[in-house]
Enzyme design. Structure first.
Site, short mmCIF file in Angstrom:
data_model
loop_
_atom_site.label_atom_id
_atom_site.label_comp_id
_atom_site.label_asym_id
_atom_site.label_seq_id
_atom_site.Cartn_x
_atom_site.Cartn_y
_atom_site.Cartn_z
CG ASP A 51 -2.05 -1.00 1.10
OD1 ASP A 51 -1.97 -1.88 0.22
OD2 ASP A 51 -3.00 -0.93 1.89
NE ARG A 133 -2.46 4.20 13.57
CZ ARG A 133 -1.75 3.17 13.18
NH1 ARG A 133 -0.46 3.14 13.42
NH2 ARG A 133 -2.31 2.15 12.57
#
Length: 442
Positions: A51, A133
């Site tokens: 990806d 994150r």
């Protein structure tokens, strides 16, 4: 010049003022249609997988931008150096490739502060993906400022929570940064199209990566998360292949394991008396949890973007750490402080889950939580057995537990049991008043 939606034909003559407004509208329309993009340099969160490799090449071809790659080692358990070679193969200059070992910073500055709060989203999820994150976003912004990039890019999809977490982090740290989210822009909406794009642009793909994985995995030192494909039906039990960080509880040893964890001001600092760094300590607890089948969770959760999703999580060391932390708090926190922490915990956990790590309200709650941890120091002894964690001992130099007060033997005047009568009557006053009113109403 062909007409664009909402904009008629425009004269190319720039000297006539009458055409200034249409020209501005034309520029806006072109940008909105993706015909022109004004990004010169972009920092991409890069894993080296299919990806993000496709995203790298797509940024070069669609945006014409110089790409800087950032690969973070958060303890995901995979080699990250191959990402460097892959980036070089795709034309990235060595000076534009950043690879950082963030394991210690991750545990020290993100995992441990979260565990001081005993944070669990919807009462069970230990937020392993959520807490990683903001650190990745922070590093991307730091690199963007270092290399003079005007944009950052992530590979999160438009259906999940991570897009929100990354982008809230970006904007909180650099409000004027441009954000590129390919999965919300491109037409490569299937694995077949990704592979076709990769082959067309000579992106190397390992043979074992050509087939479609039965589920997706995100991992770091705190946990692993599996979702999608074979896990989408919440009525079906997850197969054993999903679990990669723990053995099945029924396969765990028939003999329990014992471990003693030392705490200082709310943070774990030692195992069985041995002082350890934050990342080393969590790694050690992960091994103990794995061998005893601890830390599995099959959860249907409420995503921030509005849908329900099913995920299978493994947090072996974190599950042990949470039990130990609550154990040491049980003897060092005052009742009022402990109950207040439990009241604000769901709000704190939700902020992290939704991506608001850098928000003022999270920082305010963190200050309160950290204040509560001033005397959360001592040791906790735990028993690990076939998927279960039990606190079996706890001690602290700041313990509020008093044997003199709780003993059933003669407490030598430490507590006068007769005092309880007045205490009960005062607390019963409003209940008695209500009962008398009910009696009169009959």
């Amino acid at each position: 010049m062909p007409a664009l939606p909402g904009v008629g034909w425009v004269s190319p003559n720039p000297d006539k003022r009458i055409f200034r407004k249409p020209l501005i509208l034309l520029e806006v329309a072109i940008r909105e249609q993706g015909v022109a993009k004004d990004v010169k340099k972009v920092v991409l969160a890069y894993s080296g997988g299919l990806d993000t490799s496709v995203i790298l090449k797509w940024l070069q071809t669609e945006y014409g931008a110089e790409v800087v790659t950032f690969t973070a080692d958060l303890g995901q358990g995979e080699e990250i150096e191959p990402a460097r070679k892959k980036a070089e193969t795709l034309g990235i200059k060595p000076g534009n490739i950043f690879i950082e070992d963030l394991r210690e910073e991750f545990v020290r500055d993100f995992v441990f502060p979260m565990f001081r709060a005993n944070a669990q989203y919807e009462g069970v999820y230990l937020l392993g993906t959520s807490i990683a994150r903001p650190l990745i976003a922070k590093k991307q912004i730091e690199i963007a400022e270092k290399v003079g990039a005007d944009a950052v890019c992530h590979g999160a999809t438009g259906k999940g929570n991570d897009q929100v977490r990354f982008e809230l982090g970006y904007y909180a740290l650099k409000p004027d940064i441009k954000v590129i989210a390919p999965w919300r822009e491109w037409s490569l909406t299937s694995r077949t199209r990704l592979l076709e794009f990769a082959e067309a642009h000579q992106i190397p793909i390992a043979k074992d990566k050509r087939g479609e994985a039965p589920f997706s995995v995100d991992a770091n030192l705190l946990h692993s998360s599996s979702e999608g494909k074979v896990l989408e039906d919440p009525a079906k039990e997850a197969e054993s292949i999903v679990y990669m960080r723990t053995i099945a509880p029924e396969d765990a040893p028939d003999k329990p394991s014992y471990v003693e964890i030392g705490f200082e001001k709310g943070d774990a600092v030692s195992i069985d008396g041995e002082k350890l760094s934050p990342a080393t300590l969590l790694t050690r607890l992960n091994a103990l949890g794995r061998d005893n089948g601890i830390g599995r969770l099959d959860l249907v959760e409420n995503r921030f973007v509005g849908m329900k999703s099913r995920g299978v999580y493994e947090t072996p060391g974190g599950t042990i750490l949470l039990a130990a932390h609550r154990g040491i708090e049980s003897i060092t926190l005052d009742r009022g402080a402990a109950h207040l922490k439990d009241e604000i915990m769901p709000r704190y956990a939700e902020l992290i889950y939704n991506g608001f790590w850098f928000s003022p309200e999270r920082e305010m709650l963190q200050a309160l939580i950290d204040k509560s941890q001033e005397h959360v120091t001592g040791t906790v002894r735990l028993k690990l057995y076939k998927g279960n964690v039990a606190v079996v001992g706890r001690s602290s130099p700041f313990s509020l537990y008093s044997e003199k007060l709780v003993t059933f033997e003669d407490d030598q005047g430490a507590y006068d049991q007769k005092d309880a009568a007045g205490f009960i009557k005062l607390n019963a006053l409003r209940l008695r008043t209500l009962a008398m009113r009910k009696r009169k109403a009959k």
